[in-house]
Scaffold this motif. Structure first.
Motif, PDB file in Angstrom:
ATOM      1  N   ALA A 205       0.845  -1.211   0.000  1.00 55.33           N
ATOM      2  CA  ALA A 205       0.000   0.000   0.000  1.00 55.33           C
ATOM      3  C   ALA A 205       0.871   1.249   0.000  1.00 55.33           C
ATOM      4  O   ALA A 205       0.539   2.262  -0.645  1.00 55.33           O
ATOM      5  N   ALA A 206       1.997   1.150   0.726  1.00 52.06           N
ATOM      6  CA  ALA A 206       2.918   2.296   0.755  1.00 52.06           C
ATOM      7  C   ALA A 206       3.540   2.542  -0.612  1.00 52.06           C
ATOM      8  O   ALA A 206       4.001   3.643  -0.911  1.00 52.06           O
ATOM      9  N   HIS A 207       3.566   1.508  -1.449  1.00 53.29           N
ATOM     10  CA  HIS A 207       4.069   1.652  -2.820  1.00 53.29           C
ATOM     11  C   HIS A 207       2.938   1.955  -3.802  1.00 53.29           C
ATOM     12  O   HIS A 207       3.135   1.917  -5.020  1.00 53.29           O
ATOM     13  N   GLY A 208       1.755   2.159  -3.261  1.00 54.58           N
ATOM     14  CA  GLY A 208       0.621   2.505  -4.127  1.00 54.58           C
ATOM     15  C   GLY A 208      -0.077   1.317  -4.739  1.00 54.58           C
ATOM     16  O   GLY A 208      -0.876   1.457  -5.669  1.00 54.58           O
ATOM     17  N   VAL A 209       0.198   0.111  -4.227  1.00 55.35           N
ATOM     18  CA  VAL A 209      -0.467  -1.088  -4.742  1.00 55.35           C
ATOM     19  C   VAL A 209      -1.456  -1.577  -3.691  1.00 55.35           C
ATOM     20  O   VAL A 209      -1.068  -1.873  -2.562  1.00 55.35           O
ATOM     21  N   GLU A 210      -2.705  -1.645  -4.048  1.00 50.81           N
ATOM     22  CA  GLU A 210      -3.732  -2.096  -3.109  1.00 50.81           C
ATOM     23  C   GLU A 210      -3.989  -3.587  -3.342  1.00 50.81           C
ATOM     24  O   GLU A 210      -4.541  -3.987  -4.370  1.00 50.81           O
ATOM     25  N   ALA A 211      -3.556  -4.388  -2.371  1.00 50.66           N
ATOM     26  CA  ALA A 211      -3.663  -5.847  -2.518  1.00 50.66           C
ATOM     27  C   ALA A 211      -4.783  -6.400  -1.654  1.00 50.66           C
ATOM     28  O   ALA A 211      -4.910  -6.059  -0.482  1.00 50.66           O
ATOM     29  N   CYS A 212      -5.552  -7.249  -2.261  1.00 53.51           N
ATOM     30  CA  CYS A 212      -6.539  -8.045  -1.528  1.00 53.51           C
ATOM     31  C   CYS A 212      -5.817  -9.285  -0.981  1.00 53.51           C
ATOM     32  O   CYS A 212      -4.924  -9.814  -1.647  1.00 53.51           O
ATOM     33  N   VAL A 213      -6.186  -9.726   0.219  1.00 48.93           N
ATOM     34  CA  VAL A 213      -5.600 -10.963   0.754  1.00 48.93           C
ATOM     35  C   VAL A 213      -6.727 -11.980   0.973  1.00 48.93           C
ATOM     36  O   VAL A 213      -7.676 -11.720   1.725  1.00 48.93           O
ATOM     37  N   ALA A 214      -6.602 -13.110   0.294  1.00 48.93           N
ATOM     38  CA  ALA A 214      -7.611 -14.172   0.387  1.00 48.93           C
ATOM     39  C   ALA A 214      -6.994 -15.387   1.064  1.00 48.93           C
ATOM     40  O   ALA A 214      -5.868 -15.775   0.752  1.00 48.93           O
ATOM     41  N   VAL A 215      -7.741 -15.973   1.978  1.00 43.72           N
ATOM     42  CA  VAL A 215      -7.268 -17.139   2.726  1.00 43.72           C
ATOM     43  C   VAL A 215      -7.980 -18.393   2.223  1.00 43.72           C
ATOM     44  O   VAL A 215      -9.209 -18.478   2.255  1.00 43.72           O
ATOM     45  N   VAL A 216      -7.179 -19.345   1.768  1.00 42.26           N
ATOM     46  CA  VAL A 216      -7.725 -20.666   1.421  1.00 42.26           C
ATOM     47  C   VAL A 216      -7.444 -21.585   2.612  1.00 42.26           C
ATOM     48  O   VAL A 216      -6.296 -21.746   3.010  1.00 42.26           O
ATOM     49  N   SER A 217      -8.466 -22.158   3.166  1.00 41.43           N
ATOM     50  CA  SER A 217      -8.261 -22.981   4.366  1.00 41.43           C
ATOM     51  C   SER A 217      -8.715 -24.426   4.169  1.00 41.43           C
ATOM     52  O   SER A 217      -8.652 -25.213   5.116  1.00 41.43           O
ATOM     53  N   ASN A 218      -9.135 -24.785   2.961  1.00 44.53           N
ATOM     54  CA  ASN A 218      -9.479 -26.197   2.742  1.00 44.53           C
ATOM     55  C   ASN A 218      -9.482 -26.550   1.264  1.00 44.53           C
ATOM     56  O   ASN A 218      -9.708 -25.709   0.400  1.00 44.53           O
ATOM     57  N   PHE A 219      -9.182 -27.810   1.020  1.00 46.98           N
ATOM     58  CA  PHE A 219      -9.287 -28.409  -0.320  1.00 46.98           C
ATOM     59  C   PHE A 219     -10.166 -29.654  -0.212  1.00 46.98           C
ATOM     60  O   PHE A 219     -10.323 -30.230   0.864  1.00 46.98           O
ATOM     61  N   ASN A 220     -10.661 -30.086  -1.354  1.00 42.52           N
ATOM     62  CA  ASN A 220     -11.552 -31.273  -1.378  1.00 42.52           C
ATOM     63  C   ASN A 220     -12.706 -31.110  -0.400  1.00 42.52           C
ATOM     64  O   ASN A 220     -12.740 -31.802   0.610  1.00 42.52           O
ATOM     65  N   PRO A 221     -13.659 -30.266  -0.598  1.00 41.17           N
ATOM     66  CA  PRO A 221     -13.893 -29.552  -1.856  1.00 41.17           C
ATOM     67  C   PRO A 221     -13.036 -28.288  -1.969  1.00 41.17           C
ATOM     68  O   PRO A 221     -12.893 -27.535  -1.001  1.00 41.17           O
ATOM     69  N   ASP A 222     -12.482 -28.073  -3.164  1.00 42.29           N
ATOM     70  CA  ASP A 222     -11.732 -26.853  -3.421  1.00 42.29           C
ATOM     71  C   ASP A 222     -12.707 -25.675  -3.511  1.00 42.29           C
ATOM     72  O   ASP A 222     -13.830 -25.833  -3.994  1.00 42.29           O
ATOM     73  N   PRO A 223     -12.248 -24.502  -3.069  1.00 46.27           N
ATOM     74  CA  PRO A 223     -13.138 -23.326  -3.126  1.00 46.27           C
ATOM     75  C   PRO A 223     -13.184 -22.722  -4.531  1.00 46.27           C
ATOM     76  O   PRO A 223     -12.812 -21.554  -4.740  1.00 46.27           O
TER      77      PRO A 223
END
Lengths: 309, 289
Positions: A205-223
């Protein structure tokens, strides 16, 4: 997350007499609350992980709900075939816990790193793989998955102190959690690396890039649906995982992008190189493999520069 | 399609006891129809299965407290299918799908088959499951017993000894392991591959009660498997068997139709029968009867 695991298991076991706990002779000074409370339902299988999974298979078929416990690599890789031909092939409710995922056993060295457990076990259709990011999510995930009819593997971190208020313990099978909004880039991550991703997003953000952070917490079933929605709205994504590049988070995200025909460029950060004989703290290992906040930031900025050229 | 319900015109079961040669007849019929091997391994466990299913094991299918059987040497599944057919658990139509596309009746047993509780086939796996099932029976205060058939070569697997240690430590005396000691493994003789001729001493030293028996004597098998003991240890029965039992050219290791092969019993781990071999094998069974 160790204490969160044992506390949650004690809660579940108090209500469900089918629950038994098997350990591969690990969890000293962690497992004792369960052992004290349910001495008849606690078994040390000894340093014998294949047999531990076989025992759990026989117990589950007879109506028990066995949890097995060991360090991630011993829990997942040593008995891999017993997991495949046992709980998975028989669709039995065995719950397997792998402790110290990624580089958490830092100074113990490469034999103790859990850098393939999720990637390898994710290949087993029918095995739900759960990767909580903090103690609160561990508790929610254990409760949410305790009644599943089939097998579950939990890849847990040791640290009970690292709390993610942004996550608020949320967990839902087949879903992701967004812990930070941002329109320029999606950082998709899991487990103990979520906090590095959040710190990296602050720096970006300090470099002017707004990043979303997504958390994957399980597979099978994949999200799949959640990831497709997220990645349809971002032209750039980066995956961050302390797992082998093949088969893990990057493989899942890449497949979603390709199969949905999304115009999203993926930069996967993962463990790409074989052990070189060195060891170090978890932070040091993250840095070495470019997975810490500085590594994430520099990868994003380099990718952004490349995209502008 | 081969008719398999009758063996030489006599009843499949004699006074409720399974006849080993009725099991063998079905093994030969189905191996021939499907044109597959593993015949020697199946033939040599006929008496063991006849003893277990004909006399030793108690309880009806579906009962929670019935005795349980795990075929850890899963490559002898056809012998188990034959027993299930003779007991009426499966039909001729089902058995005749053995090794057909889409069938539940493969070379190794699948739990989708009625009467089979566990899918096996990877050696060294079944005993661990049996130990867990024996522990479950004890925790549930059930009188059911666990019977697990492994092979002598299967004792090469380290996981067998993990299970052996756990069962002895927890004194699981409701567990009975039968070792099909046929002395054969995939490259020849067990004594030449990884010598373990002193299985008795090995199991005893791990804390098991050990019996040795002629694996082709149903009455001897029934006796040792029914024997009560004050010993709290789990029980292993080392059953000496002859690979390919009941068909002399298989016992001798002679493939009649492939004279260029070396004479050794393990040939009949791999080979399907020619028409001529099938005819001779059936004639031998008939004479024995």
């Amino acid at each position: 997350m160790r204490r969160a695991f044992v506390q949650s298991l004690c809660r579940l076991a108090a209500q469900d007499p089918r629950i038994v706990l098997l350990t591969g002779d690990l969890g000293y000074l962690v497992m004792e609350p369960f052992q004290r409370q349910f001495p008849d339902r606690f078994f040390n299988a000894g340093v014998a992980e294949q047999n531990m999974i076989g025992l759990a298979t026989g117990l589950a078929e007879a109506g028990f709900l066995p949890y097995t416990y060991s360090i991630a690599t011993f829990a997942a890789l040593r008995p891999f075939e017993f997991i495949r031909n046992g709980p998975v092939m028989h669709n039995l409710p065995v719950r397997m816990v792998g402790m110290g995922a990624g580089f958490e056993y830092g100074h113990a060295g490469p034999t103790h790193y859990g850098t393939e457990d999720v990637a390898v076990l994710r290949t087993l259709a029918g095995l739900t793989v759960v990767i909580p990011a903090d103690p609160a999510q561990t508790t929610t995930a254990m409760l949410a998955t305790s009644k599943l009819p089939g097998p579950v593997y939990y890849s847990l971190g040791k640290d009970d102190g690292a709390v993610l208020p942004e996550l608020a313990g949320q967990f839902e099978l087949g879903r992701i959690q967004i812990v930070r909004e941002g329109r320029d880039l999606a950082i998709v991550t899991m487990g103990t690396l979520v906090r590095e991703a959040l710190a990296a997003a602050d720096e970006l953000a300090a470099h002017g890039v707004e990043a979303c952070v997504a958390v994957v917490s399980n597979f099978n079933p994949d999200p799949v649906d959640d990831l497709a929605d997220l990645l349809a709205n971002h032209s750039q994504a980066i995956t961050v995982e302390a797992q082998a590049l093949s088969g893990g988070l990057a493989a899942c995200v890449g497949t979603v992008i390709a199969s949905h025909g999304l115009a999203c460029r993926l930069k996967p950060l993962a463990v790409r190189t074989p052990p070189d004989g060195t060891s170090g703290s978890q932070q040091d290992r993250w840095r070495k493999h470019g997975l810490d906040r500085a590594g994430i930031v520099s990868s994003v900025l380099a990718t952004a520069r490349g995209a502008c050229q | 399609m081969i008719r398999s319900t009758l063996f030489l015109g006599v009843s499949l079961t004699l006074e409720k006891k399974l006849h080993p040669n009725a099991i063998r007849r079905l093994i030969l019929d189905q191996s021939k129809r499907a044109n597959v091997g593993h015949i020697g391994s199946c033939l040599c466990v006929a008496e063991i299965l006849a003893a277990l299913y004909g006399e030793v094991m108690k309880g009806k299918p579906g009962d929670a407290d019935r005795d349980r059987f795990i075929l850890s040497k899963g490559h002898a599944a056809l012998a188990l299918y034959a027993v299930l057919r003779l007991l009426g658990e499966i039909t001729d139509e089902e058995l005749n799908t053995f090794c057909c596309d889409g069938s539940f009746f493969g070379v190794h047993p699948e739990r989708a088959v009625p009467g089979i509780d566990f899918s096996t086939g990877s050696l060294g796996h079944g005993l661990s499951i049996a130990v867990g099932a024996a522990l479950a029976a004890r925790m549930q205060k059930s009188q059911r017993r666990l019977f697990c058939l492994i092979s002598d070569a299967e004792c090469n697997e380290g996981s067998v000894w993990e299970a052996v240690m756990f069962a002895a430590h927890h004194k699981l005396h409701n567990l009975h392991v039968i070792i099909d000691a046929n002395g054969q493994q995939a490259f020849g003789l067990t004594r030449d591959v990884l010598n373990a001729s002193n299985l008795n001493e090995r199991w005893k030293s791990f804390g098991w009660r050990v019996s040795e028996v002629d694996g082709h004597s149903v009455s001897a098998l029934v006796n040792v498997l029914s024997s009560e003991s004050n010993d709290s240890a789990p029980h292993v029965v080392i059953a000496t068997t002859t690979f390919g039992r009941g068909v002399s050219f298989m016992e001798q290791g002679r493939p009649l139709s492939q004279a260029h092969l070396p004479v050794q019993p393990i040939n009949w781990h791999y080979l399907p029968m020619s028409d001529q071999e099938y005819k001779i094998a059936l004639a031998e069974l008939e004479r024995a009867h």
